[in-house]
Each structure stands twice: as C-alpha cells, then as structure tokens.
Write an enzyme that holds these catalytic residues in place. Structure first.
Site, short mmCIF file in Angstrom:
data_model
loop_
_atom_site.label_atom_id
_atom_site.label_comp_id
_atom_site.label_asym_id
_atom_site.label_seq_id
_atom_site.Cartn_x
_atom_site.Cartn_y
_atom_site.Cartn_z
N ASP A 16 0.59 -0.71 0.08
CA ASP A 16 -0.37 -0.24 -0.05
C ASP A 16 1.09 1.31 0.23
O ASP A 16 1.94 1.28 0.38
CB ASP A 16 -0.83 -0.25 1.24
N ASP A 18 -0.14 4.94 0.87
CA ASP A 18 0.01 5.61 2.23
C ASP A 18 -0.32 4.97 3.36
O ASP A 18 -1.09 4.20 3.59
CB ASP A 18 -1.75 6.70 2.53
N GLY A 53 -7.23 4.93 4.13
CA GLY A 53 -7.44 4.36 3.55
C GLY A 53 -8.93 4.15 2.57
O GLY A 53 -9.71 3.03 1.88
N ARG A 56 -11.30 8.89 -1.91
CA ARG A 56 -11.65 10.56 -2.63
C ARG A 56 -13.72 10.78 -2.31
O ARG A 56 -13.38 11.25 -1.14
CB ARG A 56 -11.32 10.96 -3.48
N SER A 125 -5.09 5.99 -3.96
CA SER A 125 -4.94 6.83 -4.16
C SER A 125 -4.72 6.89 -5.84
O SER A 125 -3.68 6.92 -6.86
CB SER A 125 -3.48 7.85 -3.62
N ASN A 127 -3.35 9.21 -7.41
CA ASN A 127 -2.78 10.54 -7.07
C ASN A 127 -1.27 9.92 -7.00
O ASN A 127 0.48 10.02 -6.84
CB ASN A 127 -2.25 11.16 -6.36
N ASP A 179 -1.45 0.06 6.09
CA ASP A 179 -1.74 -0.42 7.36
C ASP A 179 -3.07 0.57 8.03
O ASP A 179 -3.44 1.41 8.26
CB ASP A 179 -1.42 1.62 7.32
P1 B16 Z 1 -6.26 10.32 -3.55
P2 B16 Z 1 -3.68 4.18 0.19
C1 B16 Z 1 -5.33 5.74 -0.03
O1 B16 Z 1 -4.34 5.70 -0.08
C2 B16 Z 1 -5.49 7.49 1.20
O2 B16 Z 1 -4.74 6.20 2.47
C3 B16 Z 1 -7.04 7.42 1.88
O3 B16 Z 1 -6.74 8.62 2.66
C4 B16 Z 1 -7.15 8.33 0.43
O4 B16 Z 1 -8.40 9.74 0.02
C5 B16 Z 1 -6.91 7.85 -1.49
O5 B16 Z 1 -5.65 6.92 -1.07
C6 B16 Z 1 -7.31 7.73 -2.09
O6 B16 Z 1 -6.60 9.09 -2.11
O7 B16 Z 1 -6.93 11.59 -3.38
O8 B16 Z 1 -5.47 10.98 -3.96
O9 B16 Z 1 -7.08 9.40 -4.52
O10 B16 Z 1 -3.63 4.08 1.76
O11 B16 Z 1 -4.72 3.28 -0.88
O12 B16 Z 1 -2.07 4.54 -0.29
MG MG Z 2 -2.95 3.48 3.60
#
Ligand code: B16
Ligand code: MG
Length: 227
Positions: A16, A18, A53, A56, A125, A127, A179
């Site tokens: 993962d 984040d 996790g 958005r 994410s 991003n 996490d």
């Molecule tokens: P984005 P992961 C997740 O990443 C984040 O933990 C979560 O807080 C966020 O809202 C989600 O990605 C979407 O992110 O807005 O950048 O598309 O933990 O799956 O790496």
């Molecule tokens: Mg995560």
C-alpha cells in the site's frame, strides 16, 4: 495434495502507499480541513483518521455526513468539491521528497530487488504515480496499480489480485502490506498473507503485525511465513 500442505515460494511483495511507503495523511488533513471550513463543517485530526485508506469520493461523503450535509449536494457538485480538495492536496504534495519515505522502506525495497522479489504498489490513490515520482521510487516498482481501473475499492480484493496478475504470480506467492483495516481485509480476500503496520487493535486480521515499517525485513517475512 491438500492446499495447506503446499509451501509457496515468496515471489512478490505488494505494498500500500499511504501509511506504508509514505505518510500523506497530514496533507489530506490540511486539504480536507480547508474544504470542510468552506462548507461550514467541523473537521479535526481525530475525524481525519477515519479517512485513511478510504477513496476520495467516499471520504467526501463521510465528511458531508459528519456535517449533517449528506443530501445537500448533487453528484456533480460533489465531484467539483472533491476536485477542489484534490487541487489543494496536489499543491501540498509538491513539497514531498525522498525524505518523506517512511523509515526502513528504502532498505527493504533494495533488499527485495537484490533477492529478485517482484514489487507492486496497490494504492487506491489516484495520485499514486505522482507521489512515487516525488519520492524518487519509480525504479523499484514492477507494477503500480492504476486506481482509475479498479472498479471495487478495498476491502474488495480487486487491486491486490490485479497486481498479482500483472506480476504473473499466484496470490499465494504474494505478501501484502497495509496500514488500514479495509486494506488488510482486501489482502486476505485476495488469498494472500497480510502484514499490518499499526496497533494490534487496528490490524487484528493481519497475519503479522508490526508497529513500524522500520521492522520490515525479508528474513522476518521468510521466518514468519515459512516461504
Ligand atoms: P486520492 P492508500 C488512500 O491511499 C489514502 O489512505 C486515503 O486517505 C485517500 O483518501 C485515498 O488514498 C484516495 O486518495 O485522493 O489521492 O485519490 O492508503 O490506498 O495508498
Ligand atoms: Mg494506506
């Protein structure tokens, strides 16, 4: 032969992003707080924890629900709100460098590379690519999942299964590292072994729980999972 008698070889590690490779929660927090303030919704770090996790749009829904505004916006308006938050968030991501990689991760990735174990990134994410580039880690990943192509988000196993397919390995030959509770559920549902980074309480479904990424090592994984 019964499946439990088979000893699988460890061929891939799926991480993962984040909370495992880096910590963007602080940036999500600033960007969501700014939007929440504009909408007149209270937002604090405790509530921000619930968004880890979570995708958005689902995060936005949780924030609106928290502010009693669940039905106040059309889907189109919500998409504009999510885009506004993302613009702010990406501005904050620009300050990221390899100094923002979580402890132990660079050494662990190098160790996997040396042992010819494949590495994939399973982040929801949108991003993820952008973040990996800022962290200067592109060369380590054999595959980075594209969240736009994943229909069902964590806790469904789709993103982890997609990574295994792309790496051309069986799920049983993979170990996932997460996490978030939903992330651990997704790994288990994909029929992989799960390492949870966090407290025993948060990560109770994981096969191995570590309280920090600094503890990750190939030896520990091989000993723990007999792979
Ligand atoms: P984005 P992961 C997740 O990443 C984040 O933990 C979560 O807080 C966020 O809202 C989600 O990605 C979407 O992110 O807005 O950048 O598309 O933990 O799956 O790496
Ligand atoms: Mg995560």
């Amino acid at each position: 032969m019964q499946d439990w008698m088979v000893i699988y070889m460890l061929k891939a590690i799926i991480l993962d992003l984040d909370g495992v490779v880096t910590d963007t929660a602080k940036f999500h927090y600033i960007a969501w707080k700014q939007l929440a303030q504009e909408l007149g919704i209270e937002f604090d770090e405790v509530f921000n924890e619930r968004l880890k996790g979570v995708s958005r749009m689902d995060s936005l829904d949780l924030i609106l629900e928290h502010g009693d505004k669940k039905h106040a916006y059309t889907l189109e308006e919500k998409m504009i709100l999510a885009e506004t938050k993302n613009r702010e968030y990406r501005k904050l991501l620009n300050s990221m460098t390899s100094m923002d990689i979580l402890p132990g991760i660079p050494g662990f990735l190098m160790e996997l590379r040396t042992a010819s174990i494949k590495i994939a990134l399973a982040s929801i994410s949108k991003n993820a690519d952008y973040i990996v580039k800022h962290l200067n880690l592109e060369d380590y990943f054999d595959y980075i999942a594209n969240a736009n192509e994943i229909k069902r988000t964590k806790p469904f196993p789709d993103i982890f299964i997609k990574c295994a397919e792309k790496l051309v390995v069986r799920p049983e030959e993979c170990i996932g590292i997460e996490d978030a509770k939903a992330g651990v559920q997704a790994i288990k549902a994909a029929n992989m072994k799960a390492i949870g980074i966090g407290t025993v309480d948060q990560m109770k479904n994981a096969d191995l729980i570590l309280d920090s990424t600094v503890l990750l090592s190939l030896d520990l994984i091989k000993d723990t999972f007999n792979m």
